[in-house]
Write an enzyme that holds these catalytic residues in place. Structure first.
Site, PDB file in Angstrom:
ATOM      1  N   GLY A   1       0.979  -1.107   0.014  1.00  0.00           N
ATOM      2  CA  GLY A   1      -0.065   0.000   0.007  1.00  0.00           C
ATOM      3  C   GLY A   1       0.910   1.135   0.133  1.00  0.00           C
ATOM      4  O   GLY A   1       2.123   1.416  -0.107  1.00  0.00           O
TER       5      GLY A   1
ATOM      6  N   ASP B   1      -1.988  11.282  11.959  1.00  0.00           N
ATOM      7  CA  ASP B   1      -2.826  10.670  10.874  1.00  0.00           C
ATOM      8  C   ASP B   1      -3.468   9.364  11.308  1.00  0.00           C
ATOM      9  O   ASP B   1      -3.035   8.370  10.513  1.00  0.00           O
ATOM     10  CB  ASP B   1      -1.630  10.456   9.910  1.00  0.00           C
ATOM     11  CG  ASP B   1      -2.285  10.407   8.422  1.00  0.00           C
ATOM     12  OD1 ASP B   1      -3.594  10.534   8.027  1.00  0.00           O
ATOM     13  OD2 ASP B   1      -1.678   9.849   7.492  1.00  0.00           O
TER      14      ASP B   1
END
Ligand SMILES: *[C@@H]1O[C@H](CO)[C@@H](O)[C@H](O)[C@H]1NC(C)=O
Ligand SMILES: *[C@@H]1O[C@H](CO)[C@@H](O)[C@H](O)[C@H]1NC(C)=O
Ligand SMILES: *[C@@H]1O[C@H](CO)[C@@H](O)[C@H](O)[C@H]1NC(C)=O
Ligand SMILES: *[C@@H]1O[C@H](CO)[C@@H](O)[C@H](O)[C@H]1NC(C)=O
Ligand SMILES: *[C@@H]1O[C@H](CO)[C@@H](O)[C@H](O)[C@H]1NC(C)=O
Ligand SMILES: *[C@@H]1O[C@H](CO)[C@@H](O)[C@H](O)[C@H]1NC(C)=O
Ligand SMILES: *[C@@H]1O[C@H](CO)[C@@H](O)[C@H](O)[C@H]1NC(C)=O
Ligand SMILES: *[C@@H]1O[C@H](CO)[C@@H](O)[C@H](O)[C@H]1NC(C)=O
Length: 807
Positions: free
Chosen positions: A502, A620
């Site tokens: 990813g 995040d």
């Protein structure tokens, strides 16, 4: 219409008020209190009465803090609840001085034990009273104590309570967890004192030792490396022929403190904060891999900063190399060379240690360390010794026989342990051994400047000695393993796209497989970093030190020229978003798993915010950053990188916005302000996404034009929160837990930063404080909110660059 409502409401308030006033100071013989009435302590700090935990409708008799009625620290009928269908239960005192808890049909649901010797004292005119300590006692005319609730602890150790063994009453007082936050029945976890050898505290799960808070060293338990005295309470440990117990006393009676074992078996110390009228979680102790009882087997030491964490003691080697090499440490270590026993043996000093299991130990409170050493040398099965009491210069003697179990190495604090070795093994590290012994002796003899000069010299010498000590394979230039670029290139098949897992905010992630089959996740940091190489390295070393079971473990790094690679443990179950947003895969995460995941994320985040030395704000946090291991344990990834890549101060303003839309709070998106409460916001979004099974970003409630947060809030205030639950959880959910998650989630996404709880409070809330505040309007609750979607605003350079949404 409105007015009559008000009157009704007032009337209702009055009724409640009147009911809460039906309280008394004592129950006398033949007398009773019925469900709805309370017995209060004379200082009015404590109340005894009937309650229902959480959303349960069953009734229990318990004692709680008047200021915090949801904090019930003692329950009488914990295994046998009363169902009020036929009428209310009552507590009465009979003429024998026995408390009887009856249901509406006069069935005895519980009675105070009358078997102990103390009840042989004649019970003339007995009466029951709730003392100012929270102890419920039955006394007779002459004020002899016939029975006391403090002899029967539940999950909480109150100041003045004794945890341990008492020969006179024959009682072994233990703490046992509730089954769950809404069922006070005796759960799986028990904290008890084990009296074998030098007595120590064990935490058991279904009678198997789970972890070992350990023995008392005069200041604290050996599992707590910190030796600072507590400002709120004092602790005492008593060992004699008649009694063995721990107890604590408050330094100031008006400040509450308690130690409780939660339903997951974690022992926690809480203090009451008057200013906020809430409990503050003080310590959870260290919860990491090394706390698992005897993880490393016998004669081996756990060091959480090491990889692997287990290492044999000096002079020992793995009993089974094959198992040991694949991180199966159960069989432990065994001596390379057997002891001489004739007097040629010596000792290696270990510092900052959690002392080994004392089950097979012997102690003497008056011996000094020298006598202790002599004692140890006299018995061939003696394996180690230490001081019993570390106060001042140290005193007493504790020696261990045969195997040394369950030790760990702390970065600081802890205790000294002297491990016995045959002379031949001593030679292996003569320099080191002499250095430390010499240091001690000198300090005793030489005074003044001489000490200073000497210690500088010794310091210098040890420093040099350390520097020149060869490192493993010469590659660990930093404190963490460094991987060869060629090895990683090979493992990832030259960063082939097939191996790409990813794309995170800081660069792509690849799967790698080493030649020996070990799997890795390799993060290739994108080139630009505001920092110099040295600072980056320092940061990585710091990040590598963050160790928590809910954080992804950094195994090492590889920095060569422009190539900056971080190597993490590989998580076989990908990430949370891979499951919860997928129609079929979401079935694999039933409610108990999701509940476990929510708790895990909360604990990991708490560690980043409060418990680690770095106090990291993640910035995040999102479902794709929550990775899942083979057992679906959640682990937060990408922590600390924000700190590495953007060198900003905590709570500062920043003109670079990092993060992902849908998970960022308004103060951050609009003004660039971030704090720990920004992470709390993201956590709230994640909790709601886990319950609902839908993404915050992209969700639209057609009818009302609300986004996911707005939608959840609307259903919550309408009392229809259960409708939010993901379809696939209909079989496995627990209503109380679901509602709690929704409420906590909504509290975390509130508009005002100061309204959002911090992570320690979140954990308390999840663990079942009964009354939670009502959530206020969440941030960004309408779908058309321009700031909720980047397509309406700032498509500019820096943001889109740093805003890559993972996977
Ligand atoms: C509750 O039940 C457990 C077994 O499930 C038992 O060991 C314990 O003694 C009981 N406690 C009380 C207070 O009755
Ligand atoms: C329970 O006992 C009380 C007093 O002993 C008695 O007045 C009452 O009628 C009894 N109730 C029932 C349901 O047996
Ligand atoms: C004491 O307890 C036993 C059962 O444990 C009970 O049979 C007995 O009646 C009790 N005695 C009194 C005086 O309540
Ligand atoms: C105990 O705490 C209360 C409230 O903070 C304070 O007013 C009082 O002075 C304290 N007493 C002592 C002995 O420290
Ligand atoms: C524990 O690990 C740290 C980091 O690797 C190291 O500095 C320290 O020396 C280790 N302690 C022991 C006793 O091995
Ligand atoms: C285990 O690892 C050590 C050191 O890496 C090696 O010397 C040894 O041969 C290995 N043993 C087995 C049985 O794999
Ligand atoms: C402890 O050691 C002292 C000094 O050696 C000795 O006098 C005493 O008898 C010992 N106590 C016990 C219980 O062994
Ligand atoms: C050594 O200690 C063990 C364990 O306490 C004991 O059983 C044994 O008798 C002792 N041996 C000697 C020679 O004192």
């Amino acid at each position: 219409m409105m007015a009559s409502f008000r009157v009704l409401y007032l009337y209702f308030l009055l009724l409640c008020f009147v009911e809460s006033l039906t309280s008394r100071d004592t129950i006398t013989e033949g007398n009773f209190i019925r469900d709805g009435e309370t017995l209060v302590s004379s200082n009015r700090f404590f109340e005894l009465g009937f309650f229902s935990p959480g959303s349960s409708t069953l009734r229990y008799l318990g004692i709680w803090y008047r200021e915090s009625p949801s904090t019930v620290f003692w329950v009488a009928n914990r295994n046998t609840s009363i169902n009020n269908v036929n009428g209310k239960g009552l507590l009465r005192l009979n003429d024998q001085g026995v408390l009887l808890l009856l249901d509406a049909k006069n069935n005895t649901m519980w009675s105070s034990d009358n078997s102990s010797t103390t009840t042989r004292i004649k019970a003339y005119n007995p009466f029951a009273q709730l003392l100012d300590s929270g102890n419920l006692v039955v006394k007779n005319d002459a004020f002899d104590r016939l029975w006391q609730s403090f002899d029967y602890p539940c999950d909480t150790l109150m100041p003045g309570m004794k945890l341990g063994w008492d020969q006179e009453t024959g009682l072994d007082k233990v703490l046992s967890s509730w089954k769950s936050s809404y069922d006070p029945g005796q759960g799986d976890y028990i904290y008890k004192i084990d009296r074998k050898g030098y007595p120590q505290l064990f935490a058991l799960r279904s009678s198997k030792v789970m972890f070992r808070p350990g023995s008392w060293n005069g200041i604290t338990l050996t599992w707590l490396p910190n030796h600072n005295p507590n400002p709120i309470f004092t602790t005492e440990f008593v060992v004699n022929e008649k009694e063995v117990y721990f107890t604590s006393e408050l330094r100031n009676n008006s400040i509450f403190s308690r130690f409780a074992v939660n339903p997951s078996g974690i022992g926690q110390r809480f203090d009451w904060v008057i200013q906020t009228s809430s409990w503050q979680l003080l310590s959870t102790g260290s919860i990491d891999q090394c706390e698992n009882y005897a993880l490393c087997g016998a004669n081996s030491i756990c060091n959480i900063s090491n990889n692997p964490v287990c290492e044999c003691l000096r002079g020992y080697e793995p009993k089974n190399f094959k198992e040991w090499n694949v991180s199966n440490w159960n069989s432990g270590c065994t001596r390379r060379v057997s002891l001489d026993c004739g007097g040629g043996d010596g000792f290696k000093q270990y510092t900052s240690i959690k002392l080994p299991d004392t089950s097979s130990s012997w102690y003497n409170t008056t011996m000094n360390l020298k006598e202790c050493k002599k004692t140890c040398l006299q018995n061939c099965s003696c394996a180690a010794y230490s001081n019993l009491d570390i106060r001042g210069e140290g005193s007493g003697c504790l020696v261990w026989f045969d195997h040394l179990l369950d030790m760990r190495q702390f970065p600081a604090g802890g205790q000294d342990l002297y491990v016995r070795l045959p002379a031949s093994e001593l030679d292996h590290f003569r320099d080191e051994g002499r250095g430390s012994i010499g240091k001690k002796k000198l300090a005793g003899i030489v005074v003044g400047c001489a000490i200073l000069a000497m210690s500088f010299m010794i310091l210098g010498l040890t420093l040099i000695a350390r520097k020149s000590k060869p490192r493993n394979s010469g590659k660990e230039v930093m404190d963490i393993p460094t991987f060869d670029l060629s090895v990683i290139t090979k493992a990832t098949d030259n960063f082939s796209t097939i191996n790409k897992l990813g794309e995170g905010g800081f660069g792509p992630v690849y799967k790698g497989t080493l030649e020996d089959g070990q799997e890795l996740a390799v993060k290739r940091l994108s080139a630009k970093s505001g920092q110099g190489m040295e600072e980056l390295k320092n940061e990585i070393v710091l990040i590598a030190k963050l160790q928590h079971r809910n954080l992804v473990k950094l195994l090492g790094c590889c920095i060569v020229g422009d190539e900056k690679l971080l190597i993490y443990e590989y998580m076989s179950n990908k990430s949370l978003d891979y499951f919860i947003f997928d129609v079929t895969r979401s079935n694999l995460l039933d409610w108990p798993k999701r509940w476990h995941i929510i708790h895990g994320i909360a604990r990991g985040l708490l560690y980043l915010h409060m418990d680690s030395r770095l106090r990291i704000i993640h910035r995040d946090l999102k479902t794709s950053n929550i990775l899942l291991d083979a057992y679906m344990n959640p682990k937060i990834s990408d922590f600390g990188l924000a700190r590495t890549f953007w060198d900003d101060q905590v709570d500062a303003n920043t003109n670079k916005i990092v993060g992902t839309y849908g998970y960022m709070p308004p103060e951050y998106v609009l003004h660039g302000c971030f704090s720990m409460k920004s992470d709390v916001f993201s956590f709230g979004v994640i909790v709601l996404e886990i319950v609902i099974g839908k993404k915050n970003r992209g969700f639209l409630d057609q009818e009302y034009g609300l986004n996911l947060l707005g939608h959840a809030w609307r259903l919550w205030i309408q009392g229809r929160a259960m409708e939010l639950l993901d379809e696939c959880l209909r079989e496995s959910y627990n209503e109380y837990e679901v509602l709690r998650c929704v409420q906590v989630g909504l509290l975390c996404v509130q508009q005002k930063v100061e309204d959002r709880p911090d992570m320690s409070t979140v954990i308390l809330m999840l663990n079942g404080e009964k009354l939670l505040p009502q959530p206020k309007v969440p941030c960004f609750y309408t779908a058309g909110d321009v700031f909720a979607d980047p397509s309406h605003r700032m498509s500019q350079n820096e943001i889109s660059q740093t805003m890559l949404e993972g996977r």
